[in-house]
Design a protein around this motif. Structure first.
Motif, PDB file in Angstrom:
ATOM      1  N   VAL A 156      47.713  36.598  36.453  1.00  0.00           N
ATOM      2  CA  VAL A 156      48.759  36.000  37.291  1.00  0.00           C
ATOM      3  C   VAL A 156      48.387  34.569  37.691  1.00  0.00           C
ATOM      4  CG1 VAL A 156      49.844  36.140  39.577  1.00  0.00           C
ATOM      5  CG2 VAL A 156      49.717  38.177  38.127  1.00  0.00           C
ATOM      6  N   VAL A 157      47.161  34.371  38.115  1.00  0.00           N
ATOM      7  CA  VAL A 157      46.740  33.034  38.559  1.00  0.00           C
ATOM      8  C   VAL A 157      46.691  32.066  37.382  1.00  0.00           C
ATOM      9  CG1 VAL A 157      44.881  31.698  39.632  1.00  0.00           C
ATOM     10  CG2 VAL A 157      45.524  33.932  40.574  1.00  0.00           C
ATOM     11  N   HIS A 158      46.134  32.487  36.266  1.00  0.00           N
ATOM     12  CA  HIS A 158      46.075  31.609  35.088  1.00  0.00           C
ATOM     13  C   HIS A 158      47.473  31.254  34.582  1.00  0.00           C
ATOM     14  CE1 HIS A 158      41.639  32.395  33.786  1.00  0.00           C
ATOM     15  NE2 HIS A 158      41.741  31.424  34.659  1.00  0.00           N
ATOM     16  N   GLU A 159      48.380  32.220  34.577  1.00  0.00           N
ATOM     17  CA  GLU A 159      49.747  31.929  34.126  1.00  0.00           C
ATOM     18  C   GLU A 159      50.429  30.896  35.014  1.00  0.00           C
ATOM     19  OE1 GLU A 159      51.897  35.612  33.687  1.00  0.00           O
ATOM     20  OE2 GLU A 159      50.875  36.107  31.807  1.00  0.00           O
ATOM     21  N   ALA A 160      50.045  30.840  36.275  1.00  0.00           N
ATOM     22  CA  ALA A 160      50.610  29.851  37.196  1.00  0.00           C
ATOM     23  C   ALA A 160      49.882  28.502  37.103  1.00  0.00           C
ATOM     24  CB  ALA A 160      50.548  30.381  38.632  1.00  0.00           C
ATOM     25  N   GLY A 161      48.836  28.422  36.277  1.00  0.00           N
ATOM     26  CA  GLY A 161      48.097  27.170  36.121  1.00  0.00           C
ATOM     27  C   GLY A 161      46.938  27.012  37.077  1.00  0.00           C
ATOM     28  N   GLY A 162      46.632  28.043  37.849  1.00  0.00           N
ATOM     29  CA  GLY A 162      45.513  27.989  38.786  1.00  0.00           C
ATOM     30  C   GLY A 162      44.213  28.432  38.141  1.00  0.00           C
ATOM     31  N   LEU A 163      43.133  28.183  38.855  1.00  0.00           N
ATOM     32  CA  LEU A 163      41.812  28.601  38.408  1.00  0.00           C
ATOM     33  C   LEU A 163      41.348  29.804  39.230  1.00  0.00           C
ATOM     34  CD1 LEU A 163      39.984  25.174  37.977  1.00  0.00           C
ATOM     35  CD2 LEU A 163      41.086  26.578  36.229  1.00  0.00           C
ATOM     36  N   LEU A 164      40.352  30.498  38.712  1.00  0.00           N
ATOM     37  CA  LEU A 164      39.787  31.667  39.369  1.00  0.00           C
ATOM     38  C   LEU A 164      38.351  31.384  39.754  1.00  0.00           C
ATOM     39  CD1 LEU A 164      41.399  34.427  39.592  1.00  0.00           C
ATOM     40  CD2 LEU A 164      42.233  32.922  37.802  1.00  0.00           C
ATOM     41  N   TYR A 165      38.038  31.604  41.032  1.00  0.00           N
ATOM     42  CA  TYR A 165      36.684  31.454  41.551  1.00  0.00           C
ATOM     43  C   TYR A 165      36.185  32.813  42.007  1.00  0.00           C
ATOM     44  CZ  TYR A 165      33.168  30.843  45.154  1.00  0.00           C
ATOM     45  OH  TYR A 165      32.042  30.979  45.928  1.00  0.00           O
ATOM     46  N   TYR A 166      35.042  33.221  41.507  1.00  0.00           N
ATOM     47  CA  TYR A 166      34.430  34.501  41.840  1.00  0.00           C
ATOM     48  C   TYR A 166      33.230  34.225  42.730  1.00  0.00           C
ATOM     49  CZ  TYR A 166      33.112  39.384  40.758  1.00  0.00           C
ATOM     50  OH  TYR A 166      32.825  40.720  40.808  1.00  0.00           O
ATOM     51  N   ASP A 167      33.335  34.623  43.983  1.00  0.00           N
ATOM     52  CA  ASP A 167      32.224  34.525  44.920  1.00  0.00           C
ATOM     53  C   ASP A 167      31.302  35.698  44.606  1.00  0.00           C
ATOM     54  OD1 ASP A 167      30.528  34.863  47.139  1.00  0.00           O
ATOM     55  OD2 ASP A 167      32.000  34.024  48.508  1.00  0.00           O
ATOM     56  N   CYS A 168      30.222  35.424  43.911  1.00  0.00           N
ATOM     57  CA  CYS A 168      29.339  36.484  43.426  1.00  0.00           C
ATOM     58  C   CYS A 168      28.257  36.862  44.434  1.00  0.00           C
ATOM     59  CB  CYS A 168      28.705  36.072  42.105  1.00  0.00           C
ATOM     60  SG  CYS A 168      29.866  36.006  40.747  1.00  0.00           S
ATOM     61  N   ALA A 169      28.590  36.794  45.705  1.00  0.00           N
ATOM     62  CA  ALA A 169      27.635  37.260  46.710  1.00  0.00           C
ATOM     63  C   ALA A 169      27.261  38.713  46.445  1.00  0.00           C
ATOM     64  CB  ALA A 169      28.227  37.110  48.107  1.00  0.00           C
ATOM     65  N   ASN A 170      28.188  39.470  45.863  1.00  0.00           N
ATOM     66  CA  ASN A 170      27.952  40.887  45.577  1.00  0.00           C
ATOM     67  C   ASN A 170      27.766  41.135  44.081  1.00  0.00           C
ATOM     68  OD1 ASN A 170      28.301  41.337  48.304  1.00  0.00           O
ATOM     69  ND2 ASN A 170      30.473  41.764  48.098  1.00  0.00           N
ATOM     70  N   LEU A 171      27.243  40.163  43.359  1.00  0.00           N
ATOM     71  CA  LEU A 171      27.071  40.316  41.916  1.00  0.00           C
ATOM     72  C   LEU A 171      26.196  41.520  41.579  1.00  0.00           C
ATOM     73  CD1 LEU A 171      27.733  39.122  39.115  1.00  0.00           C
ATOM     74  CD2 LEU A 171      25.647  37.774  39.309  1.00  0.00           C
ATOM     75  N   ASN A 172      25.287  41.868  42.476  1.00  0.00           N
ATOM     76  CA  ASN A 172      24.412  43.016  42.208  1.00  0.00           C
ATOM     77  C   ASN A 172      25.213  44.293  41.956  1.00  0.00           C
ATOM     78  OD1 ASN A 172      24.990  42.720  45.082  1.00  0.00           O
ATOM     79  ND2 ASN A 172      23.770  44.556  45.339  1.00  0.00           N
ATOM     80  N   ALA A 173      26.430  44.388  42.487  1.00  0.00           N
ATOM     81  CA  ALA A 173      27.249  45.588  42.322  1.00  0.00           C
ATOM     82  C   ALA A 173      27.765  45.752  40.894  1.00  0.00           C
ATOM     83  CB  ALA A 173      28.425  45.554  43.292  1.00  0.00           C
ATOM     84  N   ILE A 174      27.853  44.649  40.139  1.00  0.00           N
ATOM     85  CA  ILE A 174      28.388  44.721  38.771  1.00  0.00           C
ATOM     86  C   ILE A 174      27.383  44.259  37.725  1.00  0.00           C
ATOM     87  CG2 ILE A 174      30.763  44.453  39.562  1.00  0.00           C
ATOM     88  CD1 ILE A 174      30.576  41.515  38.471  1.00  0.00           C
TER      89      ILE A 174
END
Length: 187
Positions: A143-161
């Motif tokens: 949805v965000v990319h189709e609107a021309g926006g960018l995606l930011y992932y706050d990986c404070a919880n990267l350990n979970a994935i």
């Protein structure tokens, strides 16, 4: 580490090859676990990293000639407060998605209602700081990319994935990793 951070910028290259190799190898390892093409080891703190990413988002839109039009950033109520604070400090109007009372996370419908031609980016954590995973994250990215926006992932919880999925593979454009949480003392 001071031994790396305090290297003099005019020091002869032949005397810093070991330090440069350590930095390069760490960058390569962080690219591998995150799925990103490049990584910087600066800045050294979470909120400063959020600010850096918001600045890169602005620079991206400026390079595309639409920075003036893209003046809104979407985030979530459970994302780290620095996400909204950095976006607001950078001059963006912040739109905060509230959690659905049933699932505990923002809905796809709420995101679709918030995203438009003014959207510069979505700043999100997954799982949120509450520990709730967004199982529609792929649709959020679309949805965000189709609107021309960018995606930011706050990986404070990267350990979970970590080791299961990489933000770059999920379509995120910019991220930051809290190394102390990801590799030592997680949430």
């Amino acid at each position: 580490l001071p031994i790396l951070a305090d290297l003099h910028p005019l020091q002869d290259e032949s005397t810093v090859q070991g330090a440069l190799e350590i930095i390069w190898r760490l960058e390569r390892l962080l690219c591998e676990v995150s799925g990103m093409d490049r990584v910087t080891l600066q800045p050294g703190a979470g909120s400063a990293a959020i600010w850096t990413n918001v600045s890169m988002i602005r620079a991206y839109h400026a390079a595309n000639g639409d920075a003036d039009q893209r003046d809104e950033i979407v985030t979530t109520a459970f994302s780290h407060p620095s996400n909204a604070a950095c976006a607001r400090t950078a001059g963006y109007r912040v739109i905060t998605l509230q959690p659905d009372p049933v699932s505990g996370r923002p809905t796809l419908e709420a995101l679709k209602a918030a995203v438009n031609e003014r959207t510069a980016a979505l700043l999100i954590t997954n799982p949120e700081d509450t520990g709730i995973y967004n199982d529609e994250i792929d649709e959020f990215v679309r949805v965000v990319h189709e609107a021309g926006g960018l995606l930011y992932y706050d990986c404070a919880n990267l350990n979970a994935i970590l080791g299961k999925v990489r933000p770059g593979d999920m379509g995120f454009d910019v991220i930051h990793m809290n190394l102390h949480k990801t590799f030592s003392t997680p949430h």
